[in-house]
Design an enzyme around this catalytic site. Structure first.
Site, short mmCIF file in Angstrom:
data_model
loop_
_atom_site.label_atom_id
_atom_site.label_comp_id
_atom_site.label_asym_id
_atom_site.label_seq_id
_atom_site.Cartn_x
_atom_site.Cartn_y
_atom_site.Cartn_z
N GLU A 79 110.75 26.00 61.88
CA GLU A 79 111.83 25.23 61.26
C GLU A 79 112.22 23.99 62.07
O GLU A 79 112.64 22.98 61.51
CB GLU A 79 113.06 26.10 61.02
CG GLU A 79 112.88 27.12 59.90
CD GLU A 79 112.29 28.44 60.37
OE1 GLU A 79 111.83 28.52 61.53
OE2 GLU A 79 112.28 29.39 59.57
N PHE A 141 121.61 41.28 57.21
CA PHE A 141 120.28 40.92 57.71
C PHE A 141 120.07 39.41 57.58
O PHE A 141 120.32 38.81 56.54
CB PHE A 141 119.21 41.67 56.90
CG PHE A 141 117.81 41.30 57.31
CD1 PHE A 141 117.36 41.58 58.60
CD2 PHE A 141 116.96 40.63 56.44
CE1 PHE A 141 116.08 41.23 59.00
CE2 PHE A 141 115.67 40.28 56.83
CZ PHE A 141 115.24 40.57 58.11
N GLN A 142 119.61 38.81 58.65
CA GLN A 142 119.39 37.35 58.73
C GLN A 142 120.64 36.55 58.39
O GLN A 142 120.56 35.47 57.82
CB GLN A 142 118.19 36.93 57.85
CG GLN A 142 116.88 37.46 58.40
CD GLN A 142 115.65 36.81 57.82
OE1 GLN A 142 115.65 36.35 56.68
NE2 GLN A 142 114.58 36.75 58.60
N LYS A 191 122.71 33.04 48.60
CA LYS A 191 121.65 33.36 47.64
C LYS A 191 122.21 33.58 46.24
O LYS A 191 121.58 33.19 45.25
CB LYS A 191 120.91 34.61 48.13
CG LYS A 191 119.57 34.79 47.43
CD LYS A 191 118.78 35.92 48.09
CE LYS A 191 117.43 36.09 47.39
NZ LYS A 191 116.66 37.19 47.99
N MET A 511 107.67 13.99 84.27
CA MET A 511 108.96 13.40 84.64
C MET A 511 109.74 14.34 85.54
O MET A 511 110.43 13.92 86.46
CB MET A 511 109.76 13.07 83.37
CG MET A 511 110.95 12.16 83.62
SD MET A 511 110.48 10.59 84.39
CE MET A 511 110.25 9.55 82.96
#
Lengths: 608, 185
Positions: A79, A141-142, A191, A511
């Site tokens: 993502e 969940f999630q 949802k 760096m």
């Protein structure tokens, strides 16, 4: 109270959709669900591409995507990459970039990309799935508190609980993302709201009046500024990402104004390309790894004209010694940027395009001319700094210097007929790219400036390549950075994107190593990237093309071959491991206290 | 190779900021009363390291769904100016007014204070409450709850006097503020 009680009931008893706008929607039916409204609203806001990754809480939107042809979905492999790809798409087109991710881990993975877009002012919309409204707050969940988590890394965010408000929220989100100082906006969509039928309002009928940032400058301040500019003896234009964000017209006007005055111009990392870098009036990038001439001119100038830059600490160096003798004009669309770090003598809140247009008009109307003799001696001084040749390096023997590799890359790009876009990861290679590659147009250079996100460049290149299928897109990368989003090789292979990954491989986090060498007594704590993969085999394993250059002769061959490949290509350029990036203003030092490379010409005023 | 002389000249850290006197200013902020707006305003203070001394919020226009947030914040002149601009940047923020800068204004706060005690202490508490024009809103044989409205300083003074007389609990609303004169927000 400010935190109103959630109106959960509205969702459950969603009223029958009111009359849908006569215009046909993409689904060719009368009633739309929340998921379909998302697609319709995006289409109506000019979206043609969305970068995303599916998951349980966004399945209704993926189902809607499946049933239409207006929006192309690009499946990324992480993502974070969806957000960076959306940024690359946005920066290379000037449009709003779009991402779609699921709830919980999908949203938290997106946070780095959102923060990156916030710090670099990139217009991005991210739709996040959320658990159904009746499960919010139950540690489902999630489930993650996405609006809570992203509040600090977005310009605005929304949790949509009422499907009938969804279209207006999406239209406002696009308006907010691209108006004023652009930035990322998150729309968190439970949802059940995606499933619920609701009414759709087109953008033209949506009230966007609550967010109307100022774009037109105060003319009295413009007149005062132009008078100050005309009377300057040692002027300098200092331009930033704001000019790029304002659009191609702003870059055109900037070029016109700078040429009209004959004054020198320097740009920040984010601002490269607004004024042609190959022009003799451009002094290159300024700041920590900027050119000697740009930083000395900033330090010694008497009038500084800052357009769309924000006095970042990587630009100013030590603040109390920053450009001590100058009057400062600061033009920014964001009022909070003015006087935030450096006091402006004239602060103008405006869009860069409008401010530049107004300044040019005043300059012409009042028939101003620059002070020719002062300007001549100012350029003489600047030419003195230029003669130091601060970017000098010595390419000899069989080891490739990173700077040499980039000059060869630039030469190949110059010979190529295609439009070219460059992205970078973060580190030494990024600074070398800013120093050695030349951009004459805006929106062709994409790098993570504010947040400094390793792993930005490759997905951003994917976004740029999607937007410009026939262009040459090169991600200048480091061996450490590229591994942060290497999984996107799959994305590039799947969509047949011929992105070139040009790795300056020194087997170090360069760096980090440089700072440890200069500031931490050469104690190289965890900066050697042990167990690097074989990048050639890695590319091949993904179904791409891999090649390696270990000597200057091989480099020429490999670059020539790379320009011809038609699929994602990793070029592993093995460069000098000891090379450091100079010049450098160490933290806490002033612009006139730069450290130069040993290869630069001597300059008696420096401390080195 | 490191040039050793360099290490004396360069520091890992930037220069420390110069310190100016710390002031307290009262800001009135008109916002859309939507979910998360208070978190966004407060988050801006925590995220950027600004100080809030008092915060009051309530919906003031039910039809337009507007709330008024009154914040007493402290910082240098420069920081307070930044706070003002940073607040104005937020999408749900309609208007920000720095009442301290814009001239004379009134600040009022309401406090409830519970004082427990007997005999002389009880009588003295009642007398002081009377001289402060505090209302007695709850009484038992060995306790009072006083309600006092006034400037934060007046309430501070009252609390100081009540402490030795058996003060056990204080609840304050934070300040509500408004500019004097006919001009409105």
């Amino acid at each position: 109270m400010a935190n109103a009680k959630p109106k959960m009931k509205l969702v459950k008893q969603a009223p029958a959709p009111k009359k849908i706008a006569e215009a046909k929607n993409v689904f060719g039916k009368k009633d739309l669900t929340g998921a379909e409204i998302v697609i319709q609203a995006m289409v109506d806001n000019g979206v043609d591409t969305i970068f995303g990754y599916p998951g349980g809480a966004v399945l209704p939107i993926y189902d809607a995507l499946f049933q239409q042809k207006k929006i192309k979905h690009i499946l990324v492999r992480h993502e974070q990459a969806a957000l960076h790809a959306a940024e690359g798409y946005a920066r290379s087109t000037g449009k709003v970039g779009c991402a779609l991710v699921t709830s919980g881990p999908g949203a938290t993975n997106a946070v780095t990309g959102l923060t990156d877009a916030l710090l670099d002012s990139i217009p991005v919309i991210c739709i996040t799935g959320q658990v159904p409204t009746f499960l919010i707050g139950t540690d489902a969940f999630q489930e993650a508190d996405t609006t809570g988590i992203t509040r600090h890394c977005t310009k605005q965010n929304y949790l949509v609980r009422d499907v009938n408000k969804l279209s207006a929220i999406i239209h406002e989100a696009f308006h907010v993302a691209k108006s004023g100082r652009p930035g990322p906006v998150v729309i968190d969509l439970p949802k059940d709201v995606q499933f619920a039928p609701g009414s759709y309002t087109p953008p033209a009928k949506t009230d966007l009046t609550r967010y109307q940032p100022r774009t037109m400058p105060d003319m009295s301040k413009i007149e005062a500024a132009v008078e100050m500019i005309a009377n300057a003896k040692k002027p300098i234009f200092y331009t930033g990402g704001g000019v790029i964000n304002a659009g191609a017209e702003a870059a055109k006007l900037l070029t016109e104004f700078v040429r009209m005055t004959g004054y020198p111009c320097t740009s920040t990392l984010m601002g490269l390309g607004a004024y042609p870098m190959t022009d003799k009036q451009h002094l290159g990038m300024l700041g920590m790894h900027g050119t000697f001439e740009a930083n000395w001119a900033m330090h010694d100038c008497d009038v500084m004209i800052n357009i769309g830059a924000r006095f970042d600490d990587r630009v100013t160096g030590r603040l109390d010694a920053f450009s001590p003798h100058s009057k400062k004009i600061h033009i920014d669309i964001d009022a909070s940027s003015i006087n935030k770090i450096v006091r402006a003598d004239i602060g103008i809140v405006a869009d860069a395009t409008e401010a530049l247009r107004a300044m040019i008009a005043v300059w012409k109307k009042k028939k101003y001319t620059p002070n020719a003799s002062a300007l001549k001696s100012w350029w003489k001084e600047i030419d003195g700094w230029r003669s130091v040749k601060c970017l000098n390096y010595k390419q000899s023997g069989n080891i490739i210097k990173p700077q040499y590799a980039l000059e060869k890359l630039q030469a190949a790009i110059n010979k190529d007929k295609r439009e070219s876009f460059i992205t970078t990861e973060v580190g030494q290679h990024q600074m070398w790219a800013a120093q050695f590659l030349k951009f004459d147009k805006p929106n062709h250079w994409m790098t993570s400036g504010g947040l400094g996100t390793m792993g930005y460049g490759f997905p951003a290149a994917i976004g740029a390549q999607i937007a410009h299928p026939n262009a040459l897109v090169v991600d200048v990368a480091g061996d450490a950075s590229i591994l942060m989003n290497i999984q996107e090789m799959s994305t590039a292979v799947q969509y047949k994107l011929p992105v070139k990954i040009f790795i300056l491989n020194n087997q170090w986090m360069g760096m980090v190593k440089q700072w440890q060498e200069l500031l931490h007594g050469e104690r190289y704590s965890s900066s050697y990237t042990e167990s690097l993969p074989d990048f050639v085999k890695l590319a091949e394993a993904y179904g791409g093309i891999g090649m390696r250059a270990e000597t200057p002769a091989e480099l020429d061959k490999v670059i020539a071959e790379m320009m011809k490949t038609d699929k994602v290509t990793i070029v592993d350029v093995c460069v000098d491991q000891r090379e450091n990036c100079f010049p450098m203003i160490p933290s806490g030092k002033a612009h006139n206290e730069m450290i130069l490379s040993a290869d630069a010409e001597k300059f008696d005023k420096t401390l080195v | 190779m490191v040039r050793k002389s360099l290490q004396d000249k360069i520091s890992v850290y930037g220069a420390a900021p110069v310190s100016d006197p710390i002031l307290s200013h009262t800001l009135a902020i008109i916002v859309d009363n939507e979910p998360g707006v208070l978190a966004r305003v407060v988050g801006l203070f925590t995220g950027r390291g600004y100080n809030i001394e008092s915060l009051t919020v309530a919906e003031t226009d039910h039809t337009k769904k507007l709330s008024r947030i009154t914040i007493l914040c402290s910082g240098t002149v420069h920081i307070i100016e930044q706070i003002h601009h940073q607040l104005e940047r937020l999408v749900p923020v309609h208007y920000v007014s720095n009442l301290t800068l814009e001239g004379a204004h009134i600040e009022r706060e309401l406090a409830l204070m519970k004082v427990v005690g007997q005999k002389e202490k009880r009588i003295e508490a009642l007398q002081i409450a009377d001289s402060f024009r505090a209302k007695t809103v709850d009484t038992t044989l060995d306790s009072f709850v006083f309600e006092l409205t006034g400037s934060p300083e007046k309430i501070d003074a009252f609390i100081d006097l009540m402490r030795p007389l058996g003060l056990i609990e204080v609840s304050r609303t934070g300040i509500a503020a408004m500019a004097r004169g006919k001009k409105g927000i």
